[in-house]
Structure formats: C-alpha cells, structure tokens
Design a protein around this motif. Structure first.
Motif, mmCIF file in Angstrom:
data_model
loop_
_atom_site.group_PDB
_atom_site.id
_atom_site.type_symbol
_atom_site.label_atom_id
_atom_site.label_comp_id
_atom_site.label_asym_id
_atom_site.label_seq_id
_atom_site.Cartn_x
_atom_site.Cartn_y
_atom_site.Cartn_z
ATOM 1 N N ARG A 155 1.027 -28.838 -9.089
ATOM 2 C CA ARG A 155 0.723 -29.510 -10.228
ATOM 3 C C ARG A 155 -0.504 -30.204 -9.832
ATOM 4 O O ARG A 155 -1.260 -30.655 -10.933
ATOM 5 C CB ARG A 155 2.020 -30.030 -10.896
ATOM 6 C CG ARG A 155 3.046 -29.541 -11.128
ATOM 7 C CD ARG A 155 3.851 -30.349 -12.091
ATOM 8 N NE ARG A 155 4.665 -31.255 -11.269
ATOM 9 C CZ ARG A 155 5.713 -31.215 -10.597
ATOM 10 N NH1 ARG A 155 6.257 -30.328 -10.457
ATOM 11 N NH2 ARG A 155 6.293 -32.456 -9.870
ATOM 12 N N ALA A 156 -0.892 -30.652 -8.678
ATOM 13 C CA ALA A 156 -1.805 -31.538 -8.531
ATOM 14 C C ALA A 156 -3.232 -31.008 -8.311
ATOM 15 O O ALA A 156 -4.204 -31.635 -8.190
ATOM 16 C CB ALA A 156 -1.542 -32.432 -7.371
ATOM 17 N N VAL A 157 -3.191 -29.783 -8.356
ATOM 18 C CA VAL A 157 -4.539 -28.847 -8.235
ATOM 19 C C VAL A 157 -4.938 -28.258 -9.455
ATOM 20 O O VAL A 157 -4.213 -28.312 -10.498
ATOM 21 C CB VAL A 157 -4.309 -27.794 -7.163
ATOM 22 C CG1 VAL A 157 -3.994 -28.317 -5.946
ATOM 23 C CG2 VAL A 157 -3.622 -26.851 -7.701
ATOM 24 N N ASN A 158 -6.389 -28.125 -9.681
ATOM 25 C CA ASN A 158 -6.919 -27.680 -10.962
ATOM 26 C C ASN A 158 -6.444 -26.379 -11.282
ATOM 27 O O ASN A 158 -5.905 -25.570 -10.171
ATOM 28 C CB ASN A 158 -8.369 -27.727 -10.719
ATOM 29 C CG ASN A 158 -9.102 -26.767 -10.076
ATOM 30 O OD1 ASN A 158 -9.471 -25.762 -10.291
ATOM 31 N ND2 ASN A 158 -9.222 -27.322 -8.956
ATOM 32 N N GLU A 159 -6.742 -25.905 -12.483
ATOM 33 C CA GLU A 159 -6.159 -24.518 -12.906
ATOM 34 C C GLU A 159 -6.740 -23.707 -12.223
ATOM 35 O O GLU A 159 -5.829 -22.470 -11.928
ATOM 36 C CB GLU A 159 -6.262 -24.588 -14.421
ATOM 37 C CG GLU A 159 -5.820 -23.272 -15.164
ATOM 38 C CD GLU A 159 -4.453 -23.038 -14.873
ATOM 39 O OE1 GLU A 159 -3.692 -21.822 -14.886
ATOM 40 O OE2 GLU A 159 -3.758 -24.088 -14.891
#
Length: 435
Positions: free
Chosen positions: A212-216
């Motif tokens: 969830r902490a990384v970009n899409e």
C-alpha cells in the motif's frame, strides 16, 4: 592507510585492491542467477530467500567489506565486481568535467518561472551538486564500465538485487532488458517508492502494508512473497529471560541532518535508564560502524556521568540471540524492525528524526516515537516494565505467511520467464497478484 587511500582515491583503490581477484574471473560461473549486493543487509535477505530457489545464487559484490561480509561469515564465495574492471575504466578528470558540464547545461536550459529558477540556482551552486558532479559522477562511470565488463563476461540469466539505489546503474542498462530482474524488500522501504517506478520486473514484498505504501504504477510490479520464517527460535525464546535493553545503531554520516551529538545524547539516556533499572544495555552495531567507536563513546559518557553499568556489544552473526534476550528495542530507521516485530519486542524510536512512512507505522502500533529525551527515557522504562503495547495481532500485514512450495513455484516461474517464448509469463503473474 587503506581507509585513507579508499577515501582520497576511491576509484583507484577499488581497481588496485581487486588486482589479485582478476586471476579468478575466468572461473566465475556463467549464466545462472546473480545477486548484486552493495550492503550487508541486502546479502542477508538474498540468503534468506535462496533456499526456495532451485538455482544456487551467485553473489557479485561492490565491496567485500559490505556486501561480501555476510558471505565470509558463513564461508560462502563472492565475486568482486572490480575484478572485471581495468584501469582504463577509470574516467579522466576531463571526461568527468565534460559530462558534468553537459548535465549542468541541460539543467540550466529548462525554462522555469522566477521562483523555480531561483531554487535551481541554489541547487546548481550547492556543495551537494558539486559533490555529485566531481565524486559521484566519476564513481558512476567507473561502476557502469565494470558492470558492463562483468555482464559481457558472465551473461547472467537472472538478476536479483536488495535495493534500487546504487544498483540502478545495473538495472537501467538497456542490455539487460531481456534478463528478468527481481528486487527483494530488505526492510523499511525508501520513501521514493511512494512516487517513483523502479527499473525491475518484480518487487517481492514482505506484507500488504508495504504494498500500500508504493505508488500505483510500481504497485503493478509487486508480489507479496515473504520468505517462510524459521520456527526453531520460538522454543528458545521462551527459555531465555528477556532483560536487555537493545539499541540498534545506524551510521550517523548517512541520514540527512543527523548529528553525532544526537547519538551521544541517546547513549547517555540509555546508560541512565540501564543504571537505574539494573538492566544490561546491548548495543547491536551496524555493519558499517565499528564496535570500538561505541566502546569509546560509552567510556567517555560513563566518566562524564560518574557511573558504571553493564554494556555488551554485538555485530554480524547472532542477531536472533540478541533479540531473544531483549525486552525493549531502540532503533532508528532500521531494517531490523521486522525482526523485532517477529520476536514480539516493543520498539522505541525518535520522533525528532525523519522516517519513511512514519505516521503509518505509528498508526499501526509498530513504533513508539519519543517526543524528546525525557519522553524517550520514559518509553524505554515502560518497555522494561512490560507496560509498552506490542503489536501482536495482524502481523501478517508486515510479515505475510507464505508456504515454501508457493514461494519456490513463484521463483521457478520467474526463472522460466527468461526464455524468449515465455516473455509475457512474468507480467501476467505479477499483474494478477497486484490486483
């Protein structure tokens, strides 16, 4: 003398020090899986995943003293990158100057508004920019040329890394586009992952929290495949009384805006708490630091405070034994927080330091951030007394359970994807997992 030479002439010291290793480059394995390591912890995470990979990992290290150190501790072979280098790979001053001038000219040519232009001027005139163009650029050129020679000689079939920082020179090279590249999460992720894509095919994560902490865009490359934990330590942990205060150090010349006097203040507070509670202070020293440095700091502080307390030191192997006997852990932005979580140890950190995903970690009940030194001492005491909450449920958010065969099958699919007729296999598997 060796360290002085390394700091003053970093490129020549690497080239000359690798002279004896050049005789063995012809014996290096051809093809296969190669892990390129630039740090102790990166090598460590590769070794933890290796049992679930059919092919034995070959280790290429940028520095035998960092990436190669863990391998020496367990008697494993490593291959020094600069054994493939030649003295002609070291760029001349004029080459570096010419490339640096072109980079500066390109940055200056971009049209910006008045405010942005003023900021650009500050950056281009800063010591940081000059260091980049004079020291880091020269190293990048030399490192790139050595990696190219290694790659041409070895022809790796799969490349694995534990970070995408210094390893980026290898990952970005266009000649490895057809070679599967895998990034392993070694601990706390860098904040840049929240805004940047990374030049890898797959990023193996330890749990959903990190996904969830990384970009899409980068998230589409992620797969949650934590290495299965070794269960043998659980019975041992029950037998050992947890009494130690564990301080996990970090090199203060690495993080931005850290000051060595801050470290001294932290050590002073830890000594005071250890003395008042009659607990041993265990200092787990970072691989890039020396125990002697901390021994000297402790001696000076004990003399200043007029006290003596029990202090022990640990470095290299034996991390699990240290964790097993600890009742509270104090750390910075350390990869060992996952080990503390696995051992059920409350974690205290420093609210005045910058920290990637700091608020998210605090919201999840993983870290207890001290507001100042007084609050820090209070939190450590509460940890000793067992009054500091420990995240016991939902640990799978950070350390997802993975069946050994599932992980082995996943690595096999990545290995099979190196074949031209399986070129799309990797993309399909990763995208399905990400969704």
């Amino acid at each position: 003398p060796a360290e002085f030479f390394r700091r003053v002439m970093p490129l020549w010291s690497r080239s000359l020090s690798a002279a004896s290793a050049r005789k063995r480059v012809h014996d290096a394995p051809q093809g296969g899986i190669w892990f390129y390591s630039t740090a102790y912890n990166y090598t460590k995470i590769a070794l933890q995943y290796e049992p679930f990979i059919e092919q034995k990992i070959n280790f290429l290290v940028e520095d035998p003293g960092t990436g190669g150190r863990r391998l020496r501790e367990i008697g494993r072979e490593s291959h020094w990158l600069y054994a493939w280098s030649r003295s002609s790979d070291i760029p001349s001053y004029s080459q570096v100057r010419s490339i640096g001038d072109r980079i500066s000219a390109a940055a200056t040519a971009v049209r910006l508004g008045a405010e942005e232009d003023a900021i650009r001027s500050v950056v281009l005139k800063s010591e940081w920019w000059q260091h980049l163009l004079t020291r880091r650029l020269a190293f990048a050129l030399f490192n790139h040329r050595a990696l190219r020679r290694w790659r041409d000689a070895v022809q790796p079939e799969m490349i694995v890394v534990g970070n995408a920082g210094d390893e980026r020179i290898l990952l970005l090279n266009e000649s490895i586009e057809k070679v599967p590249t895998v990034l392993l999460q070694h601990g706390i992720m860098h904040w840049t992952y929240a805004v940047t894509d990374e030049p890898v095919d797959v990023f193996l994560l330890r749990g959903p929290f990190f996904q969830r902490a990384v970009n899409e865009k980068f998230r589409r490359k992620t797969v949650i495949q934590n290495f299965p934990e070794v269960a043998a330590a659980s019975s041992q942990r029950r037998k050992v009384e947890r009494k130690d205060i564990l301080f996990i150090t970090t090199p203060y010349d690495v993080p931005a805006l850290f000051h060595r006097n801050d470290r001294r203040d932290i050590l002073r507070s830890l000594l005071l708490v250890a003395q008042s509670t009659q607990r041993r202070l265990m200092i787990r020293v970072h691989p890039n630091e020396t125990i002697s440095d901390y021994e000297q700091a402790i001696r000076e502080l004990e003399h200043e405070l007029g006290l003596r307390t029990e202090v022990a030191y640990s470095q290299g192997p034996g991390a699990d034994e240290v964790l097993t006997s600890s009742c509270v852990a104090v750390l910075h932005c350390s990869t060992m927080f996952l080990d503390c979580l696995r051992h059920g140890i409350p974690i205290v950190s420093f609210g005045w330091h910058w920290f990637p995903n700091k608020q998210q970690f605090e919201d999840e009940g993983i870290f207890h951030f001290a507001s100042d030194l007084s609050n820090f001492e209070n939190l450590v005491r509460r940890g000793i007394e067992g009054r500091l909450p420990v995240r016991c449920d939902g640990i799978a958010e950070f350390l997802a359970p993975t069946e050994p065969q599932v992980l082995a099958d996943f690595f096999k699919r990545i290995w099979d994807a190196r074949q031209p007729n399986n070129a799309r296999l990797l993309d399909v598997d990763v995208n399905v997992n990400a969704r």
